[in-house]
Design an enzyme around this catalytic site. Structure first.
Site, mmCIF file in Angstrom:
data_model
loop_
_atom_site.group_PDB
_atom_site.id
_atom_site.type_symbol
_atom_site.label_atom_id
_atom_site.label_comp_id
_atom_site.label_asym_id
_atom_site.label_seq_id
_atom_site.Cartn_x
_atom_site.Cartn_y
_atom_site.Cartn_z
ATOM 1 N N ILE A 14 0.812 -1.048 -0.142
ATOM 2 C CA ILE A 14 -0.068 -0.059 -0.165
ATOM 3 C C ILE A 14 0.661 1.246 0.015
ATOM 4 C CG2 ILE A 14 -0.313 0.366 2.614
ATOM 5 C CD1 ILE A 14 -2.928 0.661 -0.296
ATOM 6 N N SER A 36 12.027 0.947 6.812
ATOM 7 C CA SER A 36 11.599 -0.241 6.274
ATOM 8 C C SER A 36 12.744 -1.292 6.388
ATOM 9 C CB SER A 36 11.127 -0.180 5.059
ATOM 10 O OG SER A 36 10.058 -1.179 4.553
ATOM 11 N N ARG A 37 12.298 -2.442 6.866
ATOM 12 C CA ARG A 37 13.769 -3.496 6.964
ATOM 13 C C ARG A 37 14.222 -3.983 5.463
ATOM 14 N NH1 ARG A 37 10.125 -7.714 10.085
ATOM 15 N NH2 ARG A 37 9.024 -7.215 8.060
ATOM 16 N N LYS A 90 -5.223 1.871 7.942
ATOM 17 C CA LYS A 90 -6.419 1.232 8.591
ATOM 18 C C LYS A 90 -6.087 -0.286 8.758
ATOM 19 C CE LYS A 90 -7.995 -1.525 6.136
ATOM 20 N NZ LYS A 90 -7.833 -2.639 5.083
ATOM 21 N N ASP A 168 -9.975 -7.579 7.117
ATOM 22 C CA ASP A 168 -8.956 -6.547 6.637
ATOM 23 C C ASP A 168 -9.960 -5.853 5.518
ATOM 24 O OD1 ASP A 168 -6.281 -5.470 6.186
ATOM 25 O OD2 ASP A 168 -6.922 -6.064 3.990
HETATM 26 P P1 NAP Z 1 2.336 -5.483 3.185
HETATM 27 O O1 NAP Z 1 3.002 -5.207 1.943
HETATM 28 O O2 NAP Z 1 2.295 -6.979 3.565
HETATM 29 O O3 NAP Z 1 3.463 -4.819 4.349
HETATM 30 C C1 NAP Z 1 3.609 -3.719 4.579
HETATM 31 C C2 NAP Z 1 5.463 -3.380 4.995
HETATM 32 O O4 NAP Z 1 5.251 -3.560 6.316
HETATM 33 C C3 NAP Z 1 6.064 -4.705 4.581
HETATM 34 O O5 NAP Z 1 6.649 -4.319 3.206
HETATM 35 C C4 NAP Z 1 7.154 -4.727 5.579
HETATM 36 O O6 NAP Z 1 8.387 -3.799 5.085
HETATM 37 C C5 NAP Z 1 6.355 -4.038 6.725
HETATM 38 N N1 NAP Z 1 6.323 -5.060 7.834
HETATM 39 C C6 NAP Z 1 5.399 -6.291 7.727
HETATM 40 N N2 NAP Z 1 5.522 -7.001 8.575
HETATM 41 C C7 NAP Z 1 6.221 -6.556 9.603
HETATM 42 C C8 NAP Z 1 6.721 -6.632 10.977
HETATM 43 N N3 NAP Z 1 6.364 -7.738 11.467
HETATM 44 N N4 NAP Z 1 7.407 -5.706 11.600
HETATM 45 C C9 NAP Z 1 7.961 -4.479 11.054
HETATM 46 N N5 NAP Z 1 7.646 -4.400 9.719
HETATM 47 C C10 NAP Z 1 6.851 -5.201 9.019
HETATM 48 O O7 NAP Z 1 1.024 -4.920 3.595
HETATM 49 P P2 NAP Z 1 0.214 -4.038 2.922
HETATM 50 O O8 NAP Z 1 -0.561 -4.554 2.013
HETATM 51 O O9 NAP Z 1 0.970 -2.744 2.388
HETATM 52 O O10 NAP Z 1 -0.787 -3.413 4.372
HETATM 53 C C11 NAP Z 1 -0.224 -2.687 5.205
HETATM 54 C C12 NAP Z 1 -1.551 -2.019 6.031
HETATM 55 O O11 NAP Z 1 -2.090 -1.182 4.962
HETATM 56 C C13 NAP Z 1 -2.484 -3.017 6.521
HETATM 57 O O12 NAP Z 1 -3.059 -2.479 7.554
HETATM 58 C C14 NAP Z 1 -3.771 -2.947 5.315
HETATM 59 O O13 NAP Z 1 -4.730 -3.304 5.813
HETATM 60 C C15 NAP Z 1 -3.517 -1.667 4.679
HETATM 61 N N6 NAP Z 1 -3.986 -1.446 3.478
HETATM 62 C C16 NAP Z 1 -3.592 -2.456 2.392
HETATM 63 C C17 NAP Z 1 -4.185 -2.198 1.224
HETATM 64 C C18 NAP Z 1 -3.726 -3.134 0.027
HETATM 65 O O14 NAP Z 1 -4.174 -3.223 -1.158
HETATM 66 N N7 NAP Z 1 -2.628 -3.919 0.230
HETATM 67 C C19 NAP Z 1 -5.120 -1.214 0.987
HETATM 68 C C20 NAP Z 1 -5.508 -0.322 1.999
HETATM 69 C C21 NAP Z 1 -4.895 -0.611 3.265
HETATM 70 P P3 NAP Z 1 9.713 -4.334 5.548
HETATM 71 O O15 NAP Z 1 9.945 -5.796 5.386
HETATM 72 O O16 NAP Z 1 10.575 -3.493 4.519
HETATM 73 O O17 NAP Z 1 9.990 -3.974 6.909
#
Ligand code: NAP
Length: 314
Positions: A14, A36-37, A90, A168
């Site tokens: 996101i 970010s890691r 969110k 989610d």
């Molecule tokens: P994601 O790509 O799986 O995770 C985002 C980043 O968070 C990862 O690339 C990772 O970066 C970091 N991360 C993951 N687990 C972690 C941990 N245990 N500790 C520290 N950093 C961690 O997820 P996403 O889809 O972007 O979603 C993130 C949030 O946005 C969620 O709450 C989701 O509900 C919301 N969201 C997502 C979407 C969508 O379309 N995907 C839409 C609207 C809202 P590093 O490994 O580089 O640290």
């Protein structure tokens, strides 16, 4: 106008899809660093550790957190302790108590905190809210059905406790419902379908009590092939409103109500509107921490009847 320096934390799906382009298109903001890691944004100073950033870049006033919900609290509380304004993806945390704690910390520190709900910024949600004012609701039905393999490929955290599973996306529907309805509602019944090898549900059906007795239900499902459905239908004494495509399209009694807010302007759209609101909160010293959508999700987990369904594998 001076732009405000902001750091983006959790460079994943996101952040790349929405946050980076929205920040870059806005005169309010300068993307000054990332934490970010693994992820980085080209041309932007990158940190792998939050405390190092907070220490090294005292010129950055605002931290926007795009991590999954479970790790988010530790990052948000460090930022608040360091006197920074905080913007939360969110859901705003993994538990309600965490969110209350963050709200109290922000208040103590005299900084802004914003629990964003991007679906509330979908193009026709405001018009739906306006139309529903002063009408008598007879029924409201939410259908939110999508294919998890298409929208969350390989994201294991959504299946772990705190990852919400089908809630989610379902919490997006609830964020719209709690925005457009003039009256508060509460959950009375939930059935949650858990794949037998997973810690969060793949489907849920919910019922709510409405103060004037309207029949209210929601069905969420992550096993949808073919057409994806994100629809809210509200029947009133003066006609039926349908918000579809996640709030992007509104029809009343079968006729599309077009708005002028889907005009392709890069400062419009869900995430640009969230960032405009954050800029306003920072400017005015405001806070926006509405937890209503998350209360319904927590209640579904509290009250839900759990059913085991077939295992889920990618
Ligand atoms: P994601 O790509 O799986 O995770 C985002 C980043 O968070 C990862 O690339 C990772 O970066 C970091 N991360 C993951 N687990 C972690 C941990 N245990 N500790 C520290 N950093 C961690 O997820 P996403 O889809 O972007 O979603 C993130 C949030 O946005 C969620 O709450 C989701 O509900 C919301 N969201 C997502 C979407 C969508 O379309 N995907 C839409 C609207 C809202 P590093 O490994 O580089 O640290």
């Amino acid at each position: 106008m001076m732009s405000t320096k902001i750091a983006l934390v959790g460079i994943g799906k996101i952040a790349r899809d929405q946050h980076v382009p929205s920040i870059e298109a806005s005169p309010d903001w300068e993307l000054a660093a990332t934490v970010s890691r693994h992820g980085t944004v080209e041309g932007v100073e990158a940190f792998t550790d939050m405390d190092t950033l907070l220490d090294a870049r005292r010129d950055i006033e605002v931290i926007s957190l795009c991590l999954p919900p479970v790790p988010r609290f530790a990052y948000a509380s460090s930022a608040l302790k360091a006197g920074r304004h905080v913007m939360l993806e969110k859901p705003p945390g993994a538990t309600l108590a965490e969110c209350h704690t963050l709200g109290a910390m922000a208040k103590r520190a005299g900084v802004s905190i914003y629990a964003t709900w991007h679906s509330r910024e979908a193009a026709r949600v405001g018009a739906a809210k306006e139309w529903l004012q002063n009408k008598r609701l007879r029924s409201l039905k939410v259908v939110w059905k999508e294919d998890v393999r298409r929208w969350h490929p390989g994201q294991e955290w959504i299946w772990d406790p705190g990852g919400l599973g089908i809630f989610d996306p379902g919490i997006n529907a609830l964020s719209i419902v709690t925005e457009i309805l003039p009256d508060p509602v509460h959950l009375t019944k939930a059935v949650l379908e858990f794949p037998e090898n997973r810690g969060t549900p793949i489907a849920a059906s919910l019922a709510f009590a409405h103060p004037h007795g309207a029949d209210m239900s929601a069905v969420f499902d992550w096993r949808q092939d073919g057409d994806q459905i994100w629809t809210i239908e509200a029947e009133t004494d003066e006609g039926t409103l349908v918000l579809s495509e996640g709030g992007a399209t509104l029809s009343i009694d079968g006729e599309i109500h077009a708005g002028n807010d889907t005009d392709g302007n890069p400062l419009h759209g869900e995430y640009p509107r969230l960032y405009a609101r954050m800029a306003e909160l920072v400017r005015t010293g405001g806070t926006d921490m509405d937890l209503a959508p998350m209360i319904h999700v927590a209640d579904a987990f509290l009250l839900g009847h759990r059913v085991a369904v077939e295992p889920f594998d990618w």
